[in-house]
Design a protein around this motif. Structure first.
Motif, PDB file in Angstrom:
ATOM      1  N   ASP A 144       0.864  -1.182   0.000  1.00 40.35           N
ATOM      2  CA  ASP A 144       0.000   0.000   0.000  1.00 40.35           C
ATOM      3  C   ASP A 144       0.902   1.234   0.000  1.00 40.35           C
ATOM      4  OD1 ASP A 144      -2.834  -0.885   0.170  1.00 40.35           O
ATOM      5  OD2 ASP A 144      -2.072  -1.950   1.929  1.00 40.35           O
ATOM      6  N   VAL A 145       0.311   2.397  -0.318  1.00 38.24           N
ATOM      7  CA  VAL A 145       1.130   3.593  -0.447  1.00 38.24           C
ATOM      8  C   VAL A 145       0.675   4.666   0.547  1.00 38.24           C
ATOM      9  CG1 VAL A 145      -0.326   4.506  -2.303  1.00 38.24           C
ATOM     10  CG2 VAL A 145       2.000   5.380  -2.017  1.00 38.24           C
ATOM     11  N   VAL A 146       1.649   5.347   1.126  1.00 37.60           N
ATOM     12  CA  VAL A 146       1.413   6.502   1.980  1.00 37.60           C
ATOM     13  C   VAL A 146       1.835   7.746   1.200  1.00 37.60           C
ATOM     14  CG1 VAL A 146       1.964   7.628   4.167  1.00 37.60           C
ATOM     15  CG2 VAL A 146       1.905   5.132   4.023  1.00 37.60           C
ATOM     16  N   PHE A 147       0.925   8.703   1.069  1.00 28.63           N
ATOM     17  CA  PHE A 147       1.254   9.988   0.469  1.00 28.63           C
ATOM     18  C   PHE A 147       1.378  11.024   1.587  1.00 28.63           C
ATOM     19  CE2 PHE A 147      -1.132   7.887  -2.973  1.00 28.63           C
ATOM     20  CZ  PHE A 147      -0.251   8.062  -4.038  1.00 28.63           C
ATOM     21  N   PHE A 148       2.404  11.848   1.524  1.00 30.87           N
ATOM     22  CA  PHE A 148       2.476  12.952   2.484  1.00 30.87           C
ATOM     23  C   PHE A 148       3.189  14.145   1.851  1.00 30.87           C
ATOM     24  CE2 PHE A 148       6.257  10.377   3.496  1.00 30.87           C
ATOM     25  CZ  PHE A 148       7.270  11.325   3.509  1.00 30.87           C
ATOM     26  N   GLU A 149       2.874  15.317   2.390  1.00 26.88           N
ATOM     27  CA  GLU A 149       3.479  16.558   1.881  1.00 26.88           C
ATOM     28  C   GLU A 149       3.784  17.489   3.048  1.00 26.88           C
ATOM     29  OE1 GLU A 149       2.714  20.157  -1.387  1.00 26.88           O
ATOM     30  OE2 GLU A 149       1.088  18.752  -0.896  1.00 26.88           O
ATOM     31  N   TRP A 150       4.996  18.010   3.053  1.00 29.24           N
ATOM     32  CA  TRP A 150       5.386  19.038   4.032  1.00 29.24           C
ATOM     33  C   TRP A 150       5.356  20.380   3.305  1.00 29.24           C
ATOM     34  CZ3 TRP A 150       5.678  21.519   8.196  1.00 29.24           C
ATOM     35  CH2 TRP A 150       6.681  22.438   8.503  1.00 29.24           C
ATOM     36  N   VAL A 151       4.416  21.241   3.701  1.00 30.54           N
ATOM     37  CA  VAL A 151       4.256  22.551   3.077  1.00 30.54           C
ATOM     38  C   VAL A 151       4.813  23.600   4.031  1.00 30.54           C
ATOM     39  CG1 VAL A 151       2.666  24.175   1.991  1.00 30.54           C
ATOM     40  CG2 VAL A 151       2.164  21.720   1.946  1.00 30.54           C
ATOM     41  N   ALA A 169       6.858  22.401  -4.801  1.00 34.47           N
ATOM     42  CA  ALA A 169       6.206  21.326  -4.056  1.00 34.47           C
ATOM     43  C   ALA A 169       6.653  19.947  -4.525  1.00 34.47           C
ATOM     44  CB  ALA A 169       4.688  21.444  -4.204  1.00 34.47           C
ATOM     45  N   ASN A 170       6.574  18.990  -3.631  1.00 35.67           N
ATOM     46  CA  ASN A 170       6.707  17.582  -4.009  1.00 35.67           C
ATOM     47  C   ASN A 170       5.892  16.737  -3.036  1.00 35.67           C
ATOM     48  OD1 ASN A 170       8.870  16.326  -1.938  1.00 35.67           O
ATOM     49  ND2 ASN A 170       9.517  18.396  -2.517  1.00 35.67           N
ATOM     50  N   LEU A 171       5.018  15.926  -3.592  1.00 33.67           N
ATOM     51  CA  LEU A 171       4.183  15.003  -2.822  1.00 33.67           C
ATOM     52  C   LEU A 171       4.894  13.661  -2.789  1.00 33.67           C
ATOM     53  CD1 LEU A 171       1.402  14.451  -1.426  1.00 33.67           C
ATOM     54  CD2 LEU A 171       0.562  13.771  -3.683  1.00 33.67           C
ATOM     55  N   GLN A 172       5.213  13.181  -1.595  1.00 28.30           N
ATOM     56  CA  GLN A 172       5.970  11.937  -1.443  1.00 28.30           C
ATOM     57  C   GLN A 172       5.020  10.745  -1.495  1.00 28.30           C
ATOM     58  OE1 GLN A 172       9.464  11.775  -0.171  1.00 28.30           O
ATOM     59  NE2 GLN A 172       9.806  13.966   0.062  1.00 28.30           N
ATOM     60  N   ALA A 173       5.443   9.719  -2.213  1.00 23.15           N
ATOM     61  CA  ALA A 173       4.686   8.467  -2.280  1.00 23.15           C
ATOM     62  C   ALA A 173       5.625   7.337  -1.867  1.00 23.15           C
ATOM     63  CB  ALA A 173       4.161   8.238  -3.690  1.00 23.15           C
ATOM     64  N   ILE A 174       5.355   6.734  -0.707  1.00 26.62           N
ATOM     65  CA  ILE A 174       6.247   5.698  -0.172  1.00 26.62           C
ATOM     66  C   ILE A 174       5.447   4.416   0.051  1.00 26.62           C
ATOM     67  CG2 ILE A 174       7.718   5.027   1.756  1.00 26.62           C
ATOM     68  CD1 ILE A 174       8.529   7.902   2.087  1.00 26.62           C
ATOM     69  N   PRO A 175       5.836   3.320  -0.603  1.00 23.08           N
ATOM     70  CA  PRO A 175       5.116   2.051  -0.425  1.00 23.08           C
ATOM     71  C   PRO A 175       5.521   1.359   0.872  1.00 23.08           C
ATOM     72  CG  PRO A 175       6.934   1.760  -1.969  1.00 23.08           C
ATOM     73  CD  PRO A 175       6.924   3.213  -1.605  1.00 23.08           C
ATOM     74  N   VAL A 176       4.544   0.709   1.493  1.00 23.86           N
ATOM     75  CA  VAL A 176       4.807  -0.102   2.684  1.00 23.86           C
ATOM     76  C   VAL A 176       4.132  -1.451   2.477  1.00 23.86           C
ATOM     77  CG1 VAL A 176       4.956   1.902   4.222  1.00 23.86           C
ATOM     78  CG2 VAL A 176       2.769   0.755   3.915  1.00 23.86           C
ATOM     79  N   PRO A 177       4.662  -2.518   3.036  1.00 24.94           N
ATOM     80  CA  PRO A 177       3.991  -3.813   2.919  1.00 24.94           C
ATOM     81  C   PRO A 177       2.553  -3.717   3.431  1.00 24.94           C
ATOM     82  CG  PRO A 177       6.190  -4.067   3.843  1.00 24.94           C
ATOM     83  CD  PRO A 177       5.912  -2.601   3.803  1.00 24.94           C
ATOM     84  N   SER A 178       1.634  -4.329   2.726  1.00 29.54           N
ATOM     85  CA  SER A 178       0.224  -4.263   3.130  1.00 29.54           C
ATOM     86  C   SER A 178       0.006  -4.789   4.546  1.00 29.54           C
ATOM     87  CB  SER A 178      -0.639  -5.062   2.140  1.00 29.54           C
ATOM     88  OG  SER A 178      -0.600  -4.455   0.855  1.00 29.54           O
ATOM     89  N   SER A 179       0.881  -5.685   4.978  1.00 26.19           N
ATOM     90  CA  SER A 179       0.759  -6.240   6.330  1.00 26.19           C
ATOM     91  C   SER A 179       1.027  -5.187   7.408  1.00 26.19           C
ATOM     92  CB  SER A 179       1.739  -7.402   6.505  1.00 26.19           C
ATOM     93  OG  SER A 179       3.079  -6.962   6.294  1.00 26.19           O
ATOM     94  N   SER A 184       2.744  26.966   8.061  1.00 27.34           N
ATOM     95  CA  SER A 184       3.232  25.720   7.483  1.00 27.34           C
ATOM     96  C   SER A 184       2.213  24.616   7.774  1.00 27.34           C
ATOM     97  CB  SER A 184       4.599  25.359   8.066  1.00 27.34           C
ATOM     98  OG  SER A 184       5.575  26.320   7.704  1.00 27.34           O
ATOM     99  N   PHE A 185       2.259  23.553   6.969  1.00 31.37           N
ATOM    100  CA  PHE A 185       1.202  22.539   7.037  1.00 31.37           C
ATOM    101  C   PHE A 185       1.795  21.186   6.662  1.00 31.37           C
ATOM    102  CE2 PHE A 185      -2.733  20.591   5.059  1.00 31.37           C
ATOM    103  CZ  PHE A 185      -3.516  20.593   6.220  1.00 31.37           C
ATOM    104  N   PHE A 186       1.392  20.155   7.395  1.00 36.92           N
ATOM    105  CA  PHE A 186       1.839  18.794   7.088  1.00 36.92           C
ATOM    106  C   PHE A 186       0.613  17.886   7.057  1.00 36.92           C
ATOM    107  CE2 PHE A 186       3.123  14.505   8.408  1.00 36.92           C
ATOM    108  CZ  PHE A 186       4.079  14.233   7.444  1.00 36.92           C
ATOM    109  N   TYR A 187       0.545  17.018   6.046  1.00 37.70           N
ATOM    110  CA  TYR A 187      -0.581  16.086   5.985  1.00 37.70           C
ATOM    111  C   TYR A 187      -0.129  14.741   5.420  1.00 37.70           C
ATOM    112  CZ  TYR A 187      -0.967  16.972   0.927  1.00 37.70           C
ATOM    113  OH  TYR A 187      -0.710  17.061  -0.415  1.00 37.70           O
ATOM    114  N   ILE A 188      -0.933  13.714   5.752  1.00 39.29           N
ATOM    115  CA  ILE A 188      -0.673  12.344   5.312  1.00 39.29           C
ATOM    116  C   ILE A 188      -1.978  11.781   4.759  1.00 39.29           C
ATOM    117  CG2 ILE A 188       0.236  10.083   5.971  1.00 39.29           C
ATOM    118  CD1 ILE A 188       0.977  11.658   8.714  1.00 39.29           C
TER     119      ILE A 188
END
Length: 609
Positions: free
Chosen positions: A470-477, A484-494, A538-542
């Motif tokens: 699965d993928v986690v998207f996050f952005e540090w504004v 800008a850059n929106l990070q996409a980091i995969p993690v094991p579904s487990s 400033s703003f951070f979200y996931i």
């Protein structure tokens, strides 16, 4: 390609005959060498050597290989350096050295440049409050290096004139040569720079009152997996016959794999620069030099605060606050945390102009030299022949039109967004989703752009799902964000079920709580984020895989780590050593292969394919 071969030298003191005789000998037996880098005093300390010295600088004697120096003081220094400064060929912002004559270059002030693939940073001269034109470094020079510490890429070699305060801390006493001590020339400011820049090699002059050669054991850096090697060099022609020239042949970090960079040789010690030792060093420096004002530590000394119509009285301006929106000293800082100056900086106004009313870089500066009204932000700067956005994009790592863009990392390009692999990925298939336009966040874009962003996100979700992830998207504004850059980091579904809990725990440790809301579709979640975002903060979200949104508005004086998202995921995946991207760099050849492999697997999911 073979690694570059570099010679390092201590105080020259005008003894160029003896120096180049030794260089010729070393070059014959172990060369050829690509360059000679001189730290310590380069110019003569006695009139007796002036004629010999002048023969080389005036072209009557040959300089056998490219030679760079930073110890810009001594007899006749003003004469030669002033002439070099006025040479039209040396005008502009030249960090790779002002040319004195063929094969001789003066590294003035501070800077960073590439030498045969090596990233070289330097601080020229000694710390002094008397404002001498030559032989001293300014607070501007120090702050420029602090900015360099935040730039992408590792520094291979850091050249300084003074010896570095505290470098013998935690060193093996058996390896200390007689006479090594913290000399009166030790500089705690340089020590702080070394701790921040974390060079792979550090060189300095005079580790004792006599000057001895000292090759310290490598030491591990705080918050980095690679080591630093330190060399102290003796003066040319010293009576004790201490080694004054030393050869190194380091492979540039940009060409090394992550495993090679992180290798720790036998005998590696802990870092000599812990937080407490840095504080002790500053206090010792203050005790030994009561005449040095606090303005020499970490800050610009600003006599006036510039306004649109003239100037009004003002105090000293905190560089860290204006440039980053926060200051490590907090309420203990003795300098002005000026919100107006910070806002002007975010609108693209040159920091030197804000502080001094002028900028020495002139037309070579990429920033604005006039104060900007509210609203003259990124959209305004895209208009006109002198717009700052165009200039900033020339230096931007993410603008496709920039010469600095790492185009070999790009994996897919749309109309408004493109995807690329990052420098120093946390995990395999870590991706950045980046606006094509030079914009500071992804939350202020028109609906057309938002639709394309959604397609990219869905393509990535499907791709990762095909691999059991699965993928986690996050952005540090940050308020100082430029592209800008929106990070996409995969993690094991487990591990996906643990994501919300681990982010909440990390937030608790920092003393805040996320706003949490769950949505059935991604577009509703993005629309919600737009309502929460305030450009004044400033703003951070996931964006979590199950549709849950975690968001946090960062208050004005709140300290929030820029790498928070990456650090939390590194902990979840038990790869804490990769929390700092600089520990995870690859060679260009390795990166190119990673991109080729990713594109071949992503092709069937790519909405722009």
């Amino acid at each position: 390609m073979a690694p570059p071969r570099i010679l390092l030298c201590g105080d020259v003191l005008g003894r160029l005959n003896q120096l180049f005789k030794r260089v010729a000998s070393v070059n014959k037996s172990a060369g050829p060498f690509d360059a000679l880098l001189c730290v310590g005093q380069f110019f003569p300390d006695s009139p007796d050597r002036l004629a010999e010295f002048a023969d080389y600088l005036e072209g009557r004697s040959e300089i056998p290989l490219p030679t760079y120096f930073i110890g810009d003081y001594g007899i006749a220094a003003a004469k030669f350096l002033l002439a070099a400064s006025k040479d039209p060929a040396n005008q502009g912002f030249k960090m790779d050295g002002l040319k004195i004559r063929e094969n001789l270059f003066w590294l003035k002030g501070s800077g960073k440049f590439t030498l045969h693939g090596l990233c070289v940073a330097y601080l020229s001269g000694r710390n002094s409050a008397d404002g001498q034109q030559f032989g001293t470094y300014s607070q501007d020079d120090v702050d420029a290096l602090r900015a360099i510490a935040e730039e992408p890429g590792l520094v291979d070699l850091f050249l300084t004139y003074p010896s570095i305060f505290g470098v013998t801390n935690r060193a093996s006493t058996s390896g200390l040569p007689p006479g090594v001590s913290e000399s009166s020339s030790s500089d705690s400011t340089v020590a702080e720079l070394v701790a921040e820049i974390k060079p792979r090699y550090g060189t300095a002059w005079k580790l004792s009152t006599k000057g001895v050669f000292y090759d310290r054991e490598p030491y591990s850096n705080v918050d980095a997996v690679y080591v630093t090697r330190f060399l102290g060099l003796a003066p040319v022609g010293n009576k004790d016959k201490q080694k004054f020239i030393h050869a190194i042949s380091p492979t540039p970090a940009s060409m090394m794999s992550a495993s090679d960079i992180s290798a720790k040789p036998a005998g590696t010690t802990l870092s000599p620069y812990t937080v407490q030792e840095m504080v002790d060093g500053r206090e010792a420096a203050k005790r030994s030099n009561d005449g040095v004002s606090d303005s020499q530590y970490w800050r610009y000394d600003v006599s006036q605060k510039r306004q649109k119509h003239g100037a009004i009285d003002g105090n000293k301006l905190c560089f860290k606050f204006v440039s980053s929106g926060s200051c490590p000293r907090g309420e203990k800082c003795h300098f002005q945390h000026d919100v107006d100056a910070r806002e002007q900086s975010m609108r693209g106004v040159c920091f030197d102009f804000l502080n001094k009313g002028k900028c020495e870089r002139g037309p070579d500066c990429n920033f604005k030299h006039s104060l900007q009204d509210e609203g003259e932000g990124y959209s305004h700067r895209r208009r006109g022949s002198e717009n700052a956005s165009t200039d900033r994009s020339k230096e931007c790592w993410f603008c496709l039109s920039s010469p600095n863009v790492e185009s070999h990392l790009i994996i897919s390009i749309g109309e408004n967004f493109y995807c690329a692999l990052p420098k120093g990925p946390l995990v395999q298939d870590h991706v950045l989703v980046i606006p094509v336009e030079h914009l500071p966040n992804t939350l202020s874009l028109p609906q057309k752009s938002e639709i394309e962003l959604g397609r990219f996100q869905n393509s990535l979700r499907k791709y990762y799902k095909s691999q059991g992830k699965d993928v986690v998207f996050f952005e540090w504004v940050s308020k100082r964000s430029t592209h800008a850059n929106l990070q996409a980091i995969p993690v094991p579904s487990s591990k996906a079920a643990a994501l919300q809990n681990i982010f909440n725990l990390a937030a608790d440790k920092l003393g805040f709580k996320f706003a949490i809301k769950k949505f059935n579709n991604n577009s509703d979640g993005r629309n919600y984020l737009k309502t929460q975002f305030d450009k004044n903060f400033s703003f951070f979200y996931i964006e979590l895989p199950d549709g849950t949104i975690l968001s946090h508005v960062v208050e004005e004086n709140e300290k929030f780590p820029a790498q928070f998202g990456r650090e939390v995921l590194a902990g979840l995946l038990k790869i804490a050593d990769r929390a700092d991207w600089r520990n995870c760099t690859y060679s260009k050849e390795e990166e190119t292969k990673m991109v080729t492999d990713f594109k071949s697997q992503f092709q069937e999911f790519d909405s722009n394919g």
